[in-house]
Design a protein around this motif. Structure first.
Motif, PDB file in Angstrom:
ATOM      1  N   UNK A 134      73.124  26.755  53.501  1.00 16.48           N
ATOM      2  CA  UNK A 134      72.625  25.603  52.747  1.00 16.48           C
ATOM      3  C   UNK A 134      71.114  25.699  52.515  1.00 16.48           C
ATOM      4  N   UNK A 135      70.716  25.467  51.274  1.00 15.01           N
ATOM      5  CA  UNK A 135      69.314  25.530  50.895  1.00 15.01           C
ATOM      6  C   UNK A 135      68.841  26.907  50.475  1.00 15.01           C
ATOM      7  N   UNK A 136      69.635  27.931  50.762  1.00 20.63           N
ATOM      8  CA  UNK A 136      69.260  29.302  50.383  1.00 20.63           C
ATOM      9  C   UNK A 136      69.481  29.544  48.898  1.00 20.63           C
ATOM     10  N   UNK A 137      68.822  30.569  48.406  1.00 24.90           N
ATOM     11  CA  UNK A 137      68.990  30.993  47.021  1.00 24.90           C
ATOM     12  C   UNK A 137      69.878  32.224  46.980  1.00 24.90           C
ATOM     13  N   UNK A 152      74.830  19.874  51.188  1.00 25.35           N
ATOM     14  CA  UNK A 152      76.100  19.238  51.545  1.00 25.35           C
ATOM     15  C   UNK A 152      77.180  19.750  50.595  1.00 25.35           C
ATOM     16  N   UNK A 153      78.429  19.882  51.059  1.00 27.63           N
ATOM     17  CA  UNK A 153      79.503  20.379  50.182  1.00 27.63           C
ATOM     18  C   UNK A 153      79.670  19.580  48.887  1.00 27.63           C
TER      19      UNK A 153
END
Length: 80
Positions: A42-45, A64-65
């Protein structure tokens, strides 16, 4: 814009391309040009495409999903 086909193919393979691009973008000389780390957390590119004019296109993994995916474009002519 160039996006490889998601299915494995002799000449183009999206999964292999993304893995290779992740290693490339994790190089310490390139990390400074991105607003977030590269990866699948989560938050990664996640690098998914390139453009003929040199830009790299990423999808930002949602926190979040149910959150939307975002598109991030890295312009090589500028660190913006």
């Amino acid at each position: 814009m160039y996006v490889s086909h998601p299915a494995g193919h002799l000449l183009h393979n999206l999964g292999e391309g993304i893995r290779g691009d992740l290693e490339l973008w994790r190089d310490e000389d390139r990390v400074e040009f991105l607003p977030s780390p590269v990866g699948a957390n989560p938050g990664d590119l996640m690098p998914v495409a390139t453009a003929v004019t040199g830009e790299a296109i990423f999808l930002r993994v949602p926190d979040e999903p149910s959150s939307p995916w975002r598109v991030v474009v890295q312009e090589f002519a500028s660190p913006a």
